[in-house]
Design an enzyme around this catalytic site. Structure first.
Site, mmCIF file in Angstrom:
data_model
loop_
_atom_site.group_PDB
_atom_site.id
_atom_site.type_symbol
_atom_site.label_atom_id
_atom_site.label_comp_id
_atom_site.label_asym_id
_atom_site.label_seq_id
_atom_site.Cartn_x
_atom_site.Cartn_y
_atom_site.Cartn_z
ATOM 1 N N LYS A 1 76.233 56.116 115.560
ATOM 2 C CA LYS A 1 75.334 57.236 115.813
ATOM 3 C C LYS A 1 76.174 58.459 116.156
ATOM 4 O O LYS A 1 76.955 58.435 117.122
ATOM 5 C CB LYS A 1 74.388 56.916 116.975
ATOM 6 C CG LYS A 1 73.132 57.770 116.998
ATOM 7 C CD LYS A 1 72.235 57.452 115.818
ATOM 8 C CE LYS A 1 70.816 57.966 116.009
ATOM 9 N NZ LYS A 1 69.958 57.611 114.855
ATOM 10 N N HIS B 1 95.728 85.379 111.712
ATOM 11 C CA HIS B 1 96.510 86.527 111.268
ATOM 12 C C HIS B 1 95.886 87.854 111.700
ATOM 13 O O HIS B 1 94.662 88.024 111.684
ATOM 14 C CB HIS B 1 96.644 86.516 109.744
ATOM 15 C CG HIS B 1 97.303 85.284 109.210
ATOM 16 N ND1 HIS B 1 98.595 84.930 109.519
ATOM 17 C CD2 HIS B 1 96.836 84.310 108.378
ATOM 18 C CE1 HIS B 1 98.908 83.807 108.896
ATOM 19 N NE2 HIS B 1 97.854 83.404 108.208
ATOM 20 N N THR C 1 71.584 52.037 114.823
ATOM 21 C CA THR C 1 72.182 53.234 115.433
ATOM 22 C C THR C 1 71.228 53.859 116.441
ATOM 23 O O THR C 1 71.672 54.513 117.389
ATOM 24 C CB THR C 1 72.567 54.268 114.358
ATOM 25 O OG1 THR C 1 71.393 54.750 113.697
ATOM 26 C CG2 THR C 1 73.510 53.665 113.337
#
Length: 286
Positions: free
Chosen positions: A12, A240, A57
């Site tokens: 899960k 950057h 689950t």
């Protein structure tokens, strides 16, 4: 040619849990995102659809909530260990349980009032097998910047290289770090804060000739400061910053005005480890 089932797991993902500990008039708030993944003798469900060994689950989700009520939630490592051990000890077909936790911090405004902290996220990954227990803690989204004390030059050049060399640049990153503990018992909160402090101190105090050098410095300082840790893995995106050309306005840009780039970005990854510790019990970077 035979086709066979390879390594597999199921579970899960992203069970959102908010636990309020009502200690009198002063409450304590815990905000977690919990993942559970189980592996073991589960070939039947893949090969024949026989679910006799499959713990739903949904049951995993319910266990997270029930344990939060029955046991409370303190440090994320402690809660993850409790859950992972439960699944291995109660499910004979399960050989390994991996529990991951993201912890979202809230700042106290009063006895029962809080404000969500919009900084880095604390992470935990606990793996329990029938032979070993492994605890990995970490941090993600720790944004750091040095506005100077960073250079980058002397690199390889070929026909496609356009990047100019620099002896003064902004160095910025969003640290994603995971560190493996030597055991399964520690002062988890102190360990986490100490590791984050070491990461930050190393970034601040390293004169950087490359982000790779900074990575090594950060990992070294964490392992030096925290003897309970075996190794650390770092992923450092180079955020950057490009110098804006102001000459069209008759202005000189003396490393003062920048465009913060989004993508693409450089990604520097590496592992720093002690050479005298046993290897990881499982592939903990998965």
């Amino acid at each position: 040619m035979a086709i066979v089932l390879g390594p597999n797991r199921y579970g899960k993902a992203e069970t959102r849990l908010v636990r309020v500990h009502r200690d009198g008039d002063t409450h304590r708030l815990v905000d977690l995102n919990v993942g559970v993944a189980l592996s073991g003798d589960l070939s039947a469900t893949h090969l024949t659809g026989d679910n006799a060994g499959v713990l739903p689950t949904d049951t995993m989700k319910n266990t997270v909530y029930a344990f939060a009520k029955q046991h409370g939630v303190g440090e994320p490592e402690t809660f993850a260990l409790l859950l992972a051990r439960h699944f291995v000890e109660t499910q004979g077909q399960v050989r390994s349980a991996r529990v991951t936790v993201e912890s979202f911090a809230w700042d106290r405004l009063g006895p029962h009032s809080f404000r969500r902290r919009g900084e880095h996220t604390r992470t935990t990954a606990v793996t329990v097998t029938r032979e070993a227990t492994q605890v990995v803690s970490g941090v993600t989204g720790l944004v750091l910047m040095n506005t100077t004390a960073s250079e980058f030059h002397g690199f390889v050049r070929d026909r496609y290289t356009t990047l100019p060399e620099t002896t003064d640049r902004i160095l910025a990153t969003a640290v994603d770090a995971k560190w493996r503990h030597l055991g399964d018992r520690a002062d988890w909160g102190t360990s986490f804060e100490g590791a984050v402090d070491a990461l930050t101190d190393a970034f601040v105090n390293t004169y950087s000739m490359s982000l790779q050098q900074t990575l090594m410095s950060m990992g070294t300082m964490v392992l030096t400061a925290r003897p309970e840790l075996a190794e650390i893995r770092l992923a450092l995106p180079n955020k950057h910053h490009y110098l804006v050309d102001l000459s069209v306005f008759g202005l000189e840009n003396e490393n003062e005005v920048f465009l913060a780039g989004d993508r693409p970005y450089g990604l520097i990854e590496g592992t720093v480890t002690r050479d005298d510790v046993p290897p990881a019990a499982v592939e903990w970077y998965l």
